[in-house]
Design an enzyme around this catalytic site. Sequence first.
Site, PDB file in Angstrom:
ATOM      1  N   ASP A   1      -0.521  -5.988  12.911  1.00  0.00           N
ATOM      2  CA  ASP A   1       0.416  -7.704  12.009  1.00  0.00           C
ATOM      3  C   ASP A   1       1.705  -7.051  13.193  1.00  0.00           C
ATOM      4  O   ASP A   1       2.113  -6.628  13.345  1.00  0.00           O
ATOM      5  CB  ASP A   1       0.360  -6.590  10.320  1.00  0.00           C
ATOM      6  CG  ASP A   1       1.052  -4.515  11.117  1.00  0.00           C
ATOM      7  OD1 ASP A   1       2.237  -4.705  10.451  1.00  0.00           O
ATOM      8  OD2 ASP A   1       0.365  -4.130  10.908  1.00  0.00           O
TER       9      ASP A   1
ATOM     10  N   GLU B   1       7.567  -1.397   0.087  1.00  0.00           N
ATOM     11  CA  GLU B   1       8.001   0.307   1.022  1.00  0.00           C
ATOM     12  C   GLU B   1       9.194   1.257   0.197  1.00  0.00           C
ATOM     13  O   GLU B   1       9.652   2.318   0.913  1.00  0.00           O
ATOM     14  CB  GLU B   1       8.076   0.310   2.309  1.00  0.00           C
ATOM     15  CG  GLU B   1       6.965  -0.896   3.224  1.00  0.00           C
ATOM     16  CD  GLU B   1       7.415  -0.447   4.294  1.00  0.00           C
ATOM     17  OE1 GLU B   1       8.101  -0.264   5.213  1.00  0.00           O
ATOM     18  OE2 GLU B   1       6.967  -1.942   5.532  1.00  0.00           O
TER      19      GLU B   1
END
Length: 297
Positions: A100, A192
């Site tokens: 990613d 997150e």
Amino acid sequence: MATPIKKKAPERKTPEKKSPVKKRTPPKKRKTSNGTPLQVKFVIAIIILVLLSPFYYGYVLKSFSSGWRWIKDFGSNPHYHTYTDFNIPIPNQYSIHGIDVSSYQGKIDWQKVKNMDEDDVHISFAYIKATEGILQVDPYFQRNWREAAKMGIVCGAYHYFRPKLNSKLQAYFFLQTVNIEKGDLPMVVDIERLDGLPPAKMREELQVFLSEIEARTGSKPVIYSGLKFYQDNLQGYFDSYNLWIAHYYHPELDVSKSTNWKFWQHSDKAKVNGINHVVDFNVFNGDGVAFKKMLIQ
């Protein structure tokens, strides 16, 4: 008295001489002009061709490399050893690997990414950062989205979610930026942080975002999070969604077998050809058939 007639003694025939029987000599082998049998010459030619073949040397080098790795990793986990080219340990019980990326990796040469291979570990998919919040578009998204797909790498886009900002606006912003098509990976929401919100409020906002994406695309998005954040704030609340979990430098993902994870980000320090900075490395939890089922239909 008449003189008695003498009888002639019968002539003795001399025995006929028999011509000697010739022994049959075995047929001589055909020889080349320098005296070497053609069969031998043919075998030598085959051996030379094999020795000169790049496949032969590839096989020898691969065998040597595998043997050296076995010696080097003796006593360690057989499913988790360092791949020299990628410069990280990789859990090799998985067959589909990916990365990613975001603007942090800079300009990427996707041809080199695609061509990289070590012991059958190569990049099959890439998740690419598209947006963050309601205003930030990753400056390299459009280029990465276009160039990675050209190389045959399966792509997916992700949005970095900010819980304090309007969830519907974030979903619209993400959808306006990314044009997903058949064969792409599902969209991902990266969560997150709480941004100062209580966990319950964060979950409420996240659900609004997820529902909006699913309603407009017809496909459930994937939830990405670090293992600790997932365990503290998400576990048990979003079990119907596929998960992508970050958990670094371990031979196995430390979650229960019932956890619905599809991707595991196991390192953030991989070295990949064509990328000038370290990059996150991931595995897919399943085989090629399961991977194809994940794609947008």
